[in-house]
Structures are given as C-alpha cells and as structure tokens.
Scaffold this active site. Sequence first.
Site, mmCIF file in Angstrom:
data_model
loop_
_atom_site.group_PDB
_atom_site.id
_atom_site.type_symbol
_atom_site.label_atom_id
_atom_site.label_comp_id
_atom_site.label_asym_id
_atom_site.label_seq_id
_atom_site.Cartn_x
_atom_site.Cartn_y
_atom_site.Cartn_z
ATOM 1 C CD GLU A 173 44.352 51.331 30.499
ATOM 2 O OE1 GLU A 173 45.234 50.689 29.899
ATOM 3 O OE2 GLU A 173 43.900 52.426 30.082
ATOM 4 C CD GLU A 295 45.023 56.077 32.148
ATOM 5 O OE1 GLU A 295 45.342 55.874 30.967
ATOM 6 O OE2 GLU A 295 45.435 55.387 33.100
HETATM 7 O O1 AHR Z 1 48.351 57.254 29.758
HETATM 8 C C1 AHR Z 1 49.157 56.277 29.156
HETATM 9 C C2 AHR Z 1 48.657 54.868 29.417
HETATM 10 O O2 AHR Z 1 47.429 54.705 28.781
HETATM 11 C C3 AHR Z 1 48.372 54.507 30.845
HETATM 12 O O3 AHR Z 1 49.494 54.099 31.525
HETATM 13 C C4 AHR Z 1 47.415 53.376 30.710
HETATM 14 O O4 AHR Z 1 46.553 53.266 31.807
HETATM 15 C C5 AHR Z 1 46.703 53.676 29.413
HETATM 16 O O5 AHR Z 1 46.629 52.580 28.584
#
Ligand code: AHR
Length: 491
Positions: A173, A295
């Site tokens: 991110e 994710e």
């Molecule tokens: O999964 C929780 C968080 O969500 C992670 O650390 C991040 O990459 C995302 O914003």
Amino acid sequence: MSRITVHGDRPAGRISRHIYGHFAEHLGRCIYEGFWVGEDSAIPNVRGIRRDMVEALRRIRPAVLRWPGGCFADEYHWTDGIGPRASRPTMINTHWGKVVESNHFGTHEFFDLCEMLGADPYICGNVGSGTVAEMQQWVEYCTFDGVSPLSERRRRNGRDDPWRLPYFGVGNENWGCGGNMRPEHYADLYRRYQTYVRNFGGNRIFKIACGPNGGDERWTEVLMQEAGRHMQGLSLHHYSGPGRGAASRSATRFGEPEWYAVLSSALRMESLVSRHEAIMDRHDPERRVALVVDEWGAWYEVEPGTNPGFLYQQNTMRDALVAAVTLNVFHAHCARVRMANIAQTVNVLQAMALTRGPELLLTPTYHVYDMYQVHQDATLLPVDVDCERHADGGDGIPLLHASASRDGSGTTHLSVCNLDAAAEVEVECALAGLDATEVAARVLAGDAIQSHNTFEEPEAVAPGELAGAVLGTRTLRLRLPAHSVAVLALR
Ligand code: AHR
C-alpha cells in the site's frame, strides 16, 4: 425457478491453488496468541507455534502465507527479528494499537510456520521506511546457498540450508500507509528496489509490485507502463463493508439491509478485477503478470470492548457468503488472478479461526475454505446463472452465484451460493457435456444470517449434508436453504 448452466465441454484454464492464500500481519492477536504462544506456553505448541492452529489450517490446505504485513511491513526491520529471542530489540507497533512488539516471531519462526502448514512463504518487504540494502540483505540471508556474511549469520542462528522463498512483495500500500506515494514515484522506486531482489542458487522469486487501492485505475496504468516488465505480479486490495451510512457496522448485529450491502460490496470485486485486467491486457496481452489480490475480506467495527487497533471481529454466515462469492469471482478470472490472500488468518478481520487462551474456534469462513478446497488447481468450467436480483445494495445483486471446476480425477464440483437472506431457492442446472451418475452435496447454512460460532457454541455453524439433489440426463435439480453455500460433487 433459477437456472445454472455448467459448460463441462468448455474447460477454461486452471484455478491456481494460490487463490486459496492467507495473510498474517503483526496486528492485534494474529501473530501473538493466534500463531505464536512461545515454547514455554501451556498451550500445546511446536517450537512456540500453537499446534491447534497449524492442524486446523493444514486441513484446508493453505497454499501460501503472506507476512509480516500489511502496513506493518513498511515499518518492519527484519534484523530485529533474528538471533536469540531474549536479545531481540523491541519496537512500537505504531499502526496497530501502539503496543510493544517483542520481535519474538521473526524470519526463522515464519519459515518454520510455513513448513508446518505446507504453505509457500510470501514475504512483503519494506519500501516505505526501509533501504534497498536492507531488502537486498533480507533476500540474501534467506536464500543464499553459498558462503557470505549473511548466509553465515543465518547458519549461526540455526538454519544451515537456504529457505525456498518463492514470493516477495516490494512494499505494501505504498499509495497509503506505505509512504503516501504517487504512482510515478513508486514505479521508479519499485524498479530500483526489485533490482536487488535476487535469485540465488535454485531459488526463483516471483516479484509482486504494490498495486492499486480498489478502483484506482491510474495507479495500474502507470505501474504497468513504467514497471510492468520488471514484475511477475501486481497486487490489488479490496475490503468490503456495509458502507458509511449503514445503520449498523457490527459484525453480528445487523439486519437485511446490511446483509445485502456487504454482499454488494464484496461483489464489487468482479468489476474491480475486470477493470484492472482490461488495463493489464493492454500492456501485457500474454498475461505474463498476475493480478495478486493479496488483501481482501470483510471489515467491520471491532467487537465491543476490544482494542480498536486490533481489528478483532466476529464472523457470521454473511462472511461465509462474502468468501464464497469472492472465490467464485477469482475462479472466473483465473487466467489473470493467480494468487489471493484473505485478511487475516486468525483473530483479525475476516479470520479462519478465533482464539481465547487455549480455545480455538473455526469460523463460517473457514468452513467455506474447507468446502471449496476441491477447486484448488482444478480446471475451470464456465457457468451461466439466470436468477432474480435483489434491488438493495447499489445496482442490485444476483441472488444466486456459482462456480464449477473439474479436478484431476474427473469429478466436477459445482459451488452454488444462495444470497437471499430469507427465502430458499430451487435451481435447475443444465450440465453441458457432463455425464454424471452420482451426486454428493454439502451445505453451510446456519439458522439466521447472523449465525456464528462462539466459544460457548463453537459448532453453531458447520457444514452438513444437502439432501434432495436429483440428477437427470445432463440435468441436476436442487433446493438451497436461505443464506447458504453448497458444494456438489458430480461423478
Ligand atoms: O489488513 C489490515 C490492513 O489493511 C493492512 O495492514 C493494510 O495493508 C490494509 O490497509
């Protein structure tokens, strides 16, 4: 009557088992308590890693495990997590609750865990606050088979042979918690950092660049244009939720509007993947670069009374449906989506398991992963679904969602989800090119849309047999309970 056509005569590529991947971050009680209890713990463990968690996960064949974050990855300095545990420095986990991180779970413990699970390791490196040298040295420490100061240090710390490290993420991110970068800036940094992510000996690293936040198409465009030839994968993150205006953001106390809103948000994965795929197709028509959804999952308010920075939430039948429809989407796009990692394995967000001291319960999401594992590395069979739609949740959502594949033994598996919160559905399936003579079916339903497992009632939601499926000549009739996920095996 709803209709599904399974095109058994049109095999459409392989569903990578890596779509069934997981993610474990140093966040809340995921690593500590969820996986790591320490060698001296009364909780049964193997070299500090809790045995019940490993056994539960092994049963669903976790293909790959991503670690150490998430946002934590871009603050993590790997040398803090090697050597004798008693002398490892501590740090503050600034993103997640500002708690003290002991660094007792580090590189050696991570590879040990992956070996116990039978999962491929996927390490996410630090671009946001780390140096190129630090990233280069981490890869060398893990994978160099010759003699160097770093490989000798690994040996001194107890590991002679290099580890196999098949996946490496260059930042996380980086448009947000990983440095708030513009895509042009990150593309240049990616090109530089990845240069030093080297292949030593027989180890071949699949390099994954940080991809877009949800629908940010410009990010994908710039990354593919400027750095596409240097990567094997581009990530995508998408979390689903009930939306800002929702009457309830609770994981368990919600009504039908939030049921449909969350499923609508989960189904947005279809358009996100399609839009990013279209951009990737222009730059990479051979589909060399994979879209890695590293994710995803449902994100709600934390459970009452828990640390807001720990992201601990319960998991209901709504989450089972989120998991099932999202996996169906990944199957349909398996030519480009070749890895995905649900967030996060234990005690955080849409988890497979929750723990309380020595107790461990399996969530409805776990049961979907269990039922769906038959699709791992199977051949996708396209499906057409003709069903009613529900008007809630933006543009409305289909009330039936399905996916099918054929495994190595010739068995066809059909997964069908009934998204209707209140009504059962009768389904007529046409099985094009499929001459099955036997059907066996399992279903996950639960009494209510809010049904979930608790430490007091850990089996409230568990899969059972689905009776009444009738096979005809290239046809199948079934009846699915409201809010349910079924997997049928046709032989
Ligand atoms: O999964 C929780 C968080 O969500 C992670 O650390 C991040 O990459 C995302 O914003």
